[in-house]
Design a protein around this motif. Structure first.
Motif, PDB file in Angstrom:
ATOM      1  N   ASN A 105       0.920  -1.192   0.134  1.00  0.00           N
ATOM      2  CA  ASN A 105      -0.039   0.030  -0.130  1.00  0.00           C
ATOM      3  C   ASN A 105       0.774   1.283   0.120  1.00  0.00           C
ATOM      4  O   ASN A 105       1.439   1.482   0.898  1.00  0.00           O
ATOM      5  CB  ASN A 105      -0.883  -0.071   1.307  1.00  0.00           C
ATOM      6  N   PRO A 106       0.681   1.902  -1.095  1.00  0.00           N
ATOM      7  CA  PRO A 106       1.702   3.212  -1.203  1.00  0.00           C
ATOM      8  C   PRO A 106       1.449   4.335  -0.007  1.00  0.00           C
ATOM      9  O   PRO A 106       2.476   5.215   0.125  1.00  0.00           O
ATOM     10  CB  PRO A 106       1.390   3.565  -2.570  1.00  0.00           C
ATOM     11  N   ILE A 107       0.331   4.398   0.668  1.00  0.00           N
ATOM     12  CA  ILE A 107      -0.151   5.225   1.490  1.00  0.00           C
ATOM     13  C   ILE A 107      -0.899   4.650   2.706  1.00  0.00           C
ATOM     14  O   ILE A 107      -1.957   4.717   3.264  1.00  0.00           O
ATOM     15  CB  ILE A 107      -0.981   6.470   1.303  1.00  0.00           C
ATOM     16  N   PRO A 108       0.039   3.607   3.513  1.00  0.00           N
ATOM     17  CA  PRO A 108      -0.632   2.913   4.581  1.00  0.00           C
ATOM     18  C   PRO A 108      -1.166   3.571   5.744  1.00  0.00           C
ATOM     19  O   PRO A 108      -1.922   2.926   6.663  1.00  0.00           O
ATOM     20  CB  PRO A 108       0.591   1.756   5.090  1.00  0.00           C
ATOM     21  N   ASP A 109      -0.765   4.736   6.093  1.00  0.00           N
ATOM     22  CA  ASP A 109      -1.010   5.668   6.997  1.00  0.00           C
ATOM     23  C   ASP A 109      -2.314   6.529   7.087  1.00  0.00           C
ATOM     24  O   ASP A 109      -2.580   7.303   7.708  1.00  0.00           O
ATOM     25  CB  ASP A 109       0.036   6.360   7.695  1.00  0.00           C
ATOM     26  N   ALA A 110      -2.882   6.435   5.473  1.00  0.00           N
ATOM     27  CA  ALA A 110      -3.855   7.420   5.209  1.00  0.00           C
ATOM     28  C   ALA A 110      -5.222   6.940   6.004  1.00  0.00           C
ATOM     29  O   ALA A 110      -5.395   5.695   5.788  1.00  0.00           O
ATOM     30  CB  ALA A 110      -3.921   7.612   3.877  1.00  0.00           C
TER      31      ALA A 110
END
Length: 175
Positions: free
Chosen positions: A111-116
């Protein structure tokens, strides 16, 4: 901390150009269309009022006036029962009103934005971070300070750059 005197519901009517949504959860089953979801799981037809929901009206009003409503859903296969419902009934219904959908499938990649978090972004300036419990029940939203705007624009841009249009994804992986 809120940075808006409007509610999220008011923003759906009042945004000027675009409303973007990032969806990150596999289950929103306690957050709306519960009866339709139960019908889907039971193999029953869509309830008559599902196709004419308030959301479809909201989307239709916005898109007919030239405003864009679009979203990216980050997901993994195999799809949860809820995602099968959301994509096959919900997305396809909302597309008839003009909402655009994109899928960022992380099945075979990181996932390129796991903290979104889940959020709505209105006119590239107002952030509404969505809150859900572990069962997928909507708990409300928080309007975030403008100082966080660059981060949320980057979430949107990264998601859009790596997502594919829903119809294309659905033709390959739909159920």
């Amino acid at each position: 901390m809120t940075t808006s005197s409007k509610t999220i519901g008011e923003w759906f009517s009042d945004f000027e150009r675009e409303a973007f949504r990032l969806e990150t959860l596999d289950d929103y089953s306690q957050s709306g269309s519960v009866e339709a979801y139960q019908a889907f799981v039971a193999g029953k037809p869509q309830p008559a009022d599902f196709a004419t929901s308030d959301w479809v009206t909201t989307v239709g009003n916005a898109t007919r006036s030239g405003r864009r409503m679009y979203r990216v859903h980050i997901l993994n296969r195999p799809l949860t029962e809820y995602l099968r419902f959301e994509l096959s009934w919900g997305y396809r219904r909302n597309m008839t009103a003009g909402e655009e959908f994109f899928i960022l499938d992380t099945t075979d990649r990181e996932n390129p934005i796991p903290d979104a978090p889940d959020f709505w972004l209105f006119d590239e300036r107002v952030i509404s971070a969505m809150k859900y419990d572990d069962a997928g029940k909507y708990l409300g939203s928080d309007f975030l300070d403008e100082e966080r705007l660059a981060t949320f624009l980057a979430y949107r841009d990264t998601a859009m750059a790596q997502a594919v249009p829903f119809p294309e994804w659905w033709a390959q992986y739909g159920v």
